[in-house]
Every structure is written in structure tokens, then in C-alpha cells.
Design an enzyme around this catalytic site. Sequence first.
Site, PDB file in Angstrom:
ATOM      1  N   CYS A   1      -4.459   1.311  21.495  1.00 27.77           N
ATOM      2  CA  CYS A   1      -4.783  -0.148  21.857  1.00 27.77           C
ATOM      3  C   CYS A   1      -3.552  -1.142  21.627  1.00 27.77           C
ATOM      4  CB  CYS A   1      -5.983  -0.552  21.230  1.00 27.77           C
ATOM      5  SG  CYS A   1      -5.782  -1.159  19.710  1.00 27.77           S
TER       6      CYS A   1
ATOM      7  N   ASP B   1      -8.371   5.591  -5.007  1.00 31.74           N
ATOM      8  CA  ASP B   1      -7.417   6.700  -5.156  1.00 31.74           C
ATOM      9  C   ASP B   1      -7.724   8.103  -4.889  1.00 31.74           C
ATOM     10  OD1 ASP B   1      -9.178   7.443  -7.458  1.00 31.74           O
ATOM     11  OD2 ASP B   1      -8.068   6.098  -8.724  1.00 31.74           O
TER      12      ASP B   1
ATOM     13  N   GLN C   1     -15.957   2.613  -6.610  1.00 32.74           N
ATOM     14  CA  GLN C   1     -15.225   1.402  -6.115  1.00 32.74           C
ATOM     15  C   GLN C   1     -13.593   1.843  -5.834  1.00 32.74           C
ATOM     16  OE1 GLN C   1     -16.398  -2.427  -8.007  1.00 32.74           O
ATOM     17  NE2 GLN C   1     -16.954  -1.177  -9.173  1.00 32.74           N
TER      18      GLN C   1
ATOM     19  N   TYR D   1       0.798  -1.322   0.110  1.00 36.87           N
ATOM     20  CA  TYR D   1      -0.248   0.069  -0.059  1.00 36.87           C
ATOM     21  C   TYR D   1       0.937   1.279   0.005  1.00 36.87           C
ATOM     22  CZ  TYR D   1      -4.440  -2.385   0.127  1.00 36.87           C
ATOM     23  OH  TYR D   1      -5.337  -3.315  -0.340  1.00 36.87           O
TER      24      TYR D   1
ATOM     25  N   ARG E   1       1.872   1.907  -3.528  1.00 39.47           N
ATOM     26  CA  ARG E   1       0.813   2.178  -4.126  1.00 39.47           C
ATOM     27  C   ARG E   1       0.565   3.793  -4.190  1.00 39.47           C
ATOM     28  NH1 ARG E   1      -3.982  -1.599  -3.737  1.00 39.47           N
ATOM     29  NH2 ARG E   1      -5.102  -0.152  -4.732  1.00 39.47           N
TER      30      ARG E   1
ATOM     31  N   ALA F   1     -13.616   5.827 -21.205  1.00 40.12           N
ATOM     32  CA  ALA F   1     -14.528   6.730 -20.421  1.00 40.12           C
ATOM     33  C   ALA F   1     -13.857   8.366 -20.540  1.00 40.12           C
ATOM     34  CB  ALA F   1     -14.406   6.538 -18.779  1.00 40.12           C
TER      35      ALA F   1
ATOM     36  N   CYS G   1      -7.079   1.833  12.967  1.00 36.90           N
ATOM     37  CA  CYS G   1      -6.526   0.388  13.798  1.00 36.90           C
ATOM     38  C   CYS G   1      -7.339  -0.859  13.405  1.00 36.90           C
ATOM     39  CB  CYS G   1      -6.351   0.762  15.118  1.00 36.90           C
ATOM     40  SG  CYS G   1      -6.039  -0.754  16.283  1.00 36.90           S
TER      41      CYS G   1
ATOM     42  N   ASN H   1     -17.151   1.072 -21.606  1.00 35.42           N
ATOM     43  CA  ASN H   1     -15.912   0.232 -20.990  1.00 35.42           C
ATOM     44  C   ASN H   1     -15.324  -0.311 -22.656  1.00 35.42           C
ATOM     45  OD1 ASN H   1     -14.131  -1.936 -20.409  1.00 35.42           O
ATOM     46  ND2 ASN H   1     -15.349  -2.507 -18.449  1.00 35.42           N
TER      47      ASN H   1
ATOM     48  N   HIS I   1     -15.571   1.342  -1.290  1.00 33.20           N
ATOM     49  CA  HIS I   1     -14.409   0.591  -1.053  1.00 33.20           C
ATOM     50  C   HIS I   1     -13.266   1.259  -0.292  1.00 33.20           C
ATOM     51  CE1 HIS I   1     -15.250  -2.703  -4.399  1.00 33.20           C
ATOM     52  NE2 HIS I   1     -16.210  -2.833  -3.273  1.00 33.20           N
TER      53      HIS I   1
HETATM   54  C1  BJW Z   1     -11.845   1.146 -18.924  1.00 34.99           C
HETATM   55  C2  BJW Z   1     -10.631   1.948 -19.476  1.00 34.99           C
HETATM   56  C3  BJW Z   1     -11.043   3.213 -19.644  1.00 34.99           C
HETATM   57  C4  BJW Z   1      -9.815  -0.035 -18.805  1.00 34.99           C
HETATM   58  N1  BJW Z   1     -12.157   3.617 -19.751  1.00 34.99           N
HETATM   59  N2  BJW Z   1     -12.897   1.635 -18.778  1.00 34.99           N
HETATM   60  C5  BJW Z   1     -21.154 -13.158  -4.803  1.00 34.99           C
HETATM   61  C6  BJW Z   1     -20.799 -13.938  -5.680  1.00 34.99           C
HETATM   62  C7  BJW Z   1     -19.472 -14.296  -5.895  1.00 34.99           C
HETATM   63  C8  BJW Z   1     -18.379 -13.546  -4.850  1.00 34.99           C
HETATM   64  C9  BJW Z   1     -18.744 -12.892  -3.819  1.00 34.99           C
HETATM   65  C10 BJW Z   1     -20.082 -12.656  -3.796  1.00 34.99           C
HETATM   66  N3  BJW Z   1     -20.376 -11.766  -2.768  1.00 34.99           N
HETATM   67  C11 BJW Z   1     -19.392 -11.458  -1.902  1.00 34.99           C
HETATM   68  C12 BJW Z   1     -18.088 -12.263  -2.733  1.00 34.99           C
HETATM   69  C13 BJW Z   1     -16.647 -12.257  -2.409  1.00 34.99           C
HETATM   70  C14 BJW Z   1     -15.907 -11.021  -3.047  1.00 34.99           C
HETATM   71  C15 BJW Z   1     -16.082 -10.886  -4.612  1.00 34.99           C
HETATM   72  O1  BJW Z   1     -16.917 -10.493  -5.124  1.00 34.99           O
HETATM   73  N4  BJW Z   1     -15.057 -11.674  -5.133  1.00 34.99           N
HETATM   74  C16 BJW Z   1     -15.362 -11.699  -6.423  1.00 34.99           C
HETATM   75  C17 BJW Z   1     -13.834 -11.700  -7.119  1.00 34.99           C
HETATM   76  C18 BJW Z   1     -15.807 -13.045  -6.893  1.00 34.99           C
HETATM   77  N5  BJW Z   1     -16.369  -9.890  -2.376  1.00 34.99           N
HETATM   78  C19 BJW Z   1     -16.026  -9.409  -1.278  1.00 34.99           C
HETATM   79  O2  BJW Z   1     -15.288  -9.970  -0.380  1.00 34.99           O
HETATM   80  C20 BJW Z   1     -16.625  -8.208  -0.568  1.00 34.99           C
HETATM   81  N6  BJW Z   1     -16.955  -8.355   0.593  1.00 34.99           N
HETATM   82  C21 BJW Z   1     -18.243  -8.857   0.990  1.00 34.99           C
HETATM   83  O3  BJW Z   1     -19.057  -9.348   0.230  1.00 34.99           O
HETATM   84  O4  BJW Z   1     -18.395  -9.237   2.332  1.00 34.99           O
HETATM   85  C22 BJW Z   1     -19.530 -10.083   2.928  1.00 34.99           C
HETATM   86  C23 BJW Z   1     -19.407  -9.866   4.239  1.00 34.99           C
HETATM   87  C24 BJW Z   1     -20.658  -9.454   4.841  1.00 34.99           C
HETATM   88  C25 BJW Z   1     -20.743  -9.342   6.407  1.00 34.99           C
HETATM   89  C26 BJW Z   1     -19.653  -9.744   7.189  1.00 34.99           C
HETATM   90  C27 BJW Z   1     -18.293 -10.096   6.265  1.00 34.99           C
HETATM   91  C28 BJW Z   1     -18.499 -10.080   5.075  1.00 34.99           C
HETATM   92  C29 BJW Z   1     -15.641  -7.071  -0.491  1.00 34.99           C
HETATM   93  C30 BJW Z   1     -15.173  -6.655  -1.831  1.00 34.99           C
HETATM   94  C31 BJW Z   1     -13.708  -5.497  -1.442  1.00 34.99           C
HETATM   95  C32 BJW Z   1     -13.001  -5.502  -2.996  1.00 34.99           C
HETATM   96  N7  BJW Z   1     -11.812  -4.671  -2.561  1.00 34.99           N
HETATM   97  C33 BJW Z   1     -11.063  -4.256  -3.566  1.00 34.99           C
HETATM   98  C34 BJW Z   1      -9.672  -3.895  -3.084  1.00 34.99           C
HETATM   99  C35 BJW Z   1      -9.825  -2.213  -2.422  1.00 34.99           C
HETATM  100  C36 BJW Z   1      -8.607  -1.956  -1.921  1.00 34.99           C
HETATM  101  C37 BJW Z   1      -7.486  -1.739  -2.765  1.00 34.99           C
HETATM  102  O5  BJW Z   1      -7.358  -1.127  -3.721  1.00 34.99           O
HETATM  103  O6  BJW Z   1      -6.446  -2.495  -2.528  1.00 34.99           O
HETATM  104  O7  BJW Z   1     -11.504  -3.295  -4.425  1.00 34.99           O
HETATM  105  S1  BJW Z   1     -10.752  -5.774  -4.971  1.00 34.99           S
HETATM  106  C38 BJW Z   1     -10.614  -4.596  -6.124  1.00 34.99           C
HETATM  107  O8  BJW Z   1     -11.743  -4.969  -7.039  1.00 34.99           O
HETATM  108  C39 BJW Z   1     -10.995  -3.162  -5.833  1.00 34.99           C
HETATM  109  C40 BJW Z   1     -11.821  -2.701  -6.692  1.00 34.99           C
HETATM  110  O9  BJW Z   1     -12.610  -1.652  -6.162  1.00 34.99           O
HETATM  111  C41 BJW Z   1     -12.791  -3.896  -7.027  1.00 34.99           C
HETATM  112  C42 BJW Z   1     -13.569  -3.831  -8.578  1.00 34.99           C
HETATM  113  O10 BJW Z   1     -12.523  -3.671  -9.405  1.00 34.99           O
HETATM  114  P1  BJW Z   1     -12.584  -2.736 -10.744  1.00 34.99           P
HETATM  115  O11 BJW Z   1     -12.751  -1.336 -10.515  1.00 34.99           O
HETATM  116  O12 BJW Z   1     -14.162  -3.433 -11.475  1.00 34.99           O
HETATM  117  O13 BJW Z   1     -11.488  -2.800 -11.507  1.00 34.99           O
HETATM  118  P2  BJW Z   1     -11.245  -4.091 -12.620  1.00 34.99           P
HETATM  119  O14 BJW Z   1      -9.552  -3.967 -12.868  1.00 34.99           O
HETATM  120  O15 BJW Z   1     -11.624  -5.324 -12.468  1.00 34.99           O
HETATM  121  O16 BJW Z   1     -11.649  -3.663 -14.155  1.00 34.99           O
HETATM  122  C43 BJW Z   1     -11.407  -2.670 -14.628  1.00 34.99           C
HETATM  123  C44 BJW Z   1     -12.389  -2.386 -15.955  1.00 34.99           C
HETATM  124  O17 BJW Z   1     -11.937  -1.137 -16.478  1.00 34.99           O
HETATM  125  C45 BJW Z   1     -12.217  -3.170 -17.043  1.00 34.99           C
HETATM  126  O18 BJW Z   1     -13.197  -3.956 -17.385  1.00 34.99           O
HETATM  127  C46 BJW Z   1     -11.399  -2.515 -18.098  1.00 34.99           C
HETATM  128  O19 BJW Z   1     -11.719  -3.144 -19.309  1.00 34.99           O
HETATM  129  C47 BJW Z   1     -11.957  -1.218 -17.769  1.00 34.99           C
HETATM  130  N8  BJW Z   1     -11.088  -0.189 -18.517  1.00 34.99           N
HETATM  131  N9  BJW Z   1      -9.551   1.134 -19.286  1.00 34.99           N
HETATM  132  C48 BJW Z   1     -13.236   2.669 -19.252  1.00 34.99           C
HETATM  133  N10 BJW Z   1      -9.981   3.980 -20.247  1.00 34.99           N
HETATM  134 ZN    ZN Z   2      -6.448   0.413  18.440  1.00 36.41          ZN
END
Ligand code: BJW
Ligand code: ZN
Length: 260
Positions: free
Chosen positions: A171, A121, A118, A79, A82, A251, A148, A234, A140
Site C-alpha cells: 500500500c 527481545d 512484556q 529500533y 536496539r 531473577a 505496515c 525484583n 508487547h
Molecule cells: C530486575 C533485575 C534483575 C532489574 N532481576 N529484576 C491505566 C493507568 C495509567 C495509565 C494507563 C492505564 N492504562 C493505560 C495507560 C497508558 C499506558 C501506561 O500504562 N502508561 C504508564 C506509563 C502510566 N499504557 C498504554 O498505553 C498501553 N496501551 C493501552 O492501554 O491502550 C489502551 C487502548 C485501548 C483501545 C484502543 C487504543 C488504546 C500500551 C502499553 C505498551 C507498552 N510498551 C512498551 C514499549 C514496547 C516496545 C519497546 O520496547 O520499544 O513496553 S513501554 C515499556 O514498558 C515496554 C515494557 O514492556 C513496559 C514495561 O516495563 P518493564 O518491563 O516493567 O520495565 P521497567 O524498566 O519499568 O522495570 C524493570 C524492573 O526490573 C525494575 O523494577 C527493576 O528493579 C527490575 N530489575 N534488574 C529482576 N536482575
Molecule cells: Zn501496507
Amino acid sequence: MDKATEQTLKEVKQLIQKAKRICILTGAGVSAESGISTFREAQQKGNEPGKGLWSQYDPQQLASIEGFLKDPEMVWQWYQWRREVNQDKEPNPAHTAIAHWQKQAKESGKQKVTLITQNVDGLHQKAGSDPQVYEVIDIHGNIWQNHCLQCREQHLEDVTGLQQVPECQVCGGQVRPSVVWFGEALDEKKWQDGETAAYCCDLFLSIGTSSQVYPAAGLMMLAKSQGAKIVEINPEPTQSLVVDYQVIAKAGKVLPKLID
Ligand code: BJW
Ligand code: ZN
């Protein structure tokens, strides 16, 4: 731009002009033209070519509570790296067009534009989508904030260049970035606000997201179930079955044309 895309843009522009409640969901693709790697691109390439240390790790493993518990130092350093990469990045025309739209809508009172991002940044906010003024939900979290792991106390101190995981003064727990990792629940209030915006909108724009990560990816289905029109912007269209209009373009290229 080809004829078909021009035609779709024309139709989407009309939808935008007619809509009263708009819900925008953005993903990493919106920041791609600012020079920030998308998540899945980073996964394929190992972050950035030549960034040796991280090329052997999978972002999906690092952005998880399991990853942090297994090796807190490594995840913290990832991190920090990044943050270093992101700190000089600037909003691009996609961020600016959305911010401009939110401003215009608020001033005219004719439309309600909710932005759900999502991205962690902060570039939407830097472009003017200020959460204090407009409806902006960073579901996110934010890479620039820390809290903490144990007591959840926010940590506002400057951590620039710090390579070791800071210790919580309250803590003694470990300080971590305030982002939502895989397996973690989203902030309840943010999620409820996001769901409400998707449920109540008549137009839903999904921009620069692969629609693979839930629960965010489910918002589009929720909007569709209530009769909203769904637009995806997209260059690599997703397989989503609920999309009504697919704008196959970057975009930053098309958003300024759609919103003027
Ligand atoms: C362009 C472009 C241009 C390029 N113009 N476009 C149901 C089904 C299956 C799985 C699950 C489910 N529910 C939950 C899950 C599990 C999991 C999940 O979804 N897993 C999948 C991988 C299957 N989800 C979770 O764990 C979530 N939590 C949860 O559900 O908790 C339940 C719970 C309840 C109660 C108690 C406890 C738990 C949390 C999800 C958190 C995601 N976090 C991240 C990291 C953030 C921190 C960091 O950055 O380090 O978030 S993961 C990562 O993915 C990040 C993003 O926000 C997120 C989405 O990605 P995004 O933005 O779509 O990016 P890309 O790279 O995938 O796509 C980019 C797109 O841009 C592409 O399509 C390109 O073509 C396009 N592009 N250039 C326009 N110029
Ligand atoms: Zn603490």
C-alpha cells in the site's frame, strides 16, 4: 543472601511445588543480566552511557505512535540501534529456568505454566520457551518483526542495517516494528489469553517488572482477586499492595534455586 530472603525462598519454593496453575509475568529486569538495559533505567541514563545520539531522547516518547508520526526516521533508527545491541545477547539463568519449568510441567502434566512477557527481545523464546509448544504470550510484541502502519501487512524481508523507514510494497505505507507502543491497544487474542491465565492461576509470579505499565500491571490484581498467591522477584521491590511474597534479589540468581 540474607536470612530473611533465604526464608522467603523456602516458602516460595513450597508454593511452587504445590501450585497447579502458574502464571508468570516478566519484564525488562529478566533480561538485565543478559546485558539489556531495562526500560526505566534507559530512561534515566539516556539508554547507555556514551551512546551519544540517543542520550538526549526519552524512550517513553520514542515508543509511542505520536513519536513515530512526528519523526518516523528517528524512531526507526532507534529500533535499528536496539536490534543491533540485542542481536548478540544470550538468555541468562532466569530465562533458562523458566523454559526448563515449562518443559518439565508439560512432560509431567502436573502443572500448567503460562508465561506472559512484556519483553520484545525474544530471549525467552531463544531459551526454549517456544510459543508453538508452550503457553508463551509476548503481549508487547517482538522487536524482530515488522508490519505496515497503514495496512498491517507483515513484512518478513531482512531490514538489517537499513536506516530509512521501509515502504510497504502493498500500500506504500510506512513499515514499523511489531511492538506495542504507548497509546496502542494490545493484540486482542494475546490479551484475552493473558487475562484468562491470570484469572485461573493459583500462583502468580511477577518477575523483573516495575509494574508501572498498564494493562499488563493489572494482571497481578486480577489474579489476586481470584485468590492466587502473588510472588514478586525484583532487587528493587515495587510498592504493589497485592504482593504476598517479595523476593528481593536478581531473577537470574534465585530462579534456578526455586525451580529445579
Ligand atoms: C530486575 C533485575 C534483575 C532489574 N532481576 N529484576 C491505566 C493507568 C495509567 C495509565 C494507563 C492505564 N492504562 C493505560 C495507560 C497508558 C499506558 C501506561 O500504562 N502508561 C504508564 C506509563 C502510566 N499504557 C498504554 O498505553 C498501553 N496501551 C493501552 O492501554 O491502550 C489502551 C487502548 C485501548 C483501545 C484502543 C487504543 C488504546 C500500551 C502499553 C505498551 C507498552 N510498551 C512498551 C514499549 C514496547 C516496545 C519497546 O520496547 O520499544 O513496553 S513501554 C515499556 O514498558 C515496554 C515494557 O514492556 C513496559 C514495561 O516495563 P518493564 O518491563 O516493567 O520495565 P521497567 O524498566 O519499568 O522495570 C524493570 C524492573 O526490573 C525494575 O523494577 C527493576 O528493579 C527490575 N530489575 N534488574 C529482576 N536482575
Ligand atoms: Zn501496507
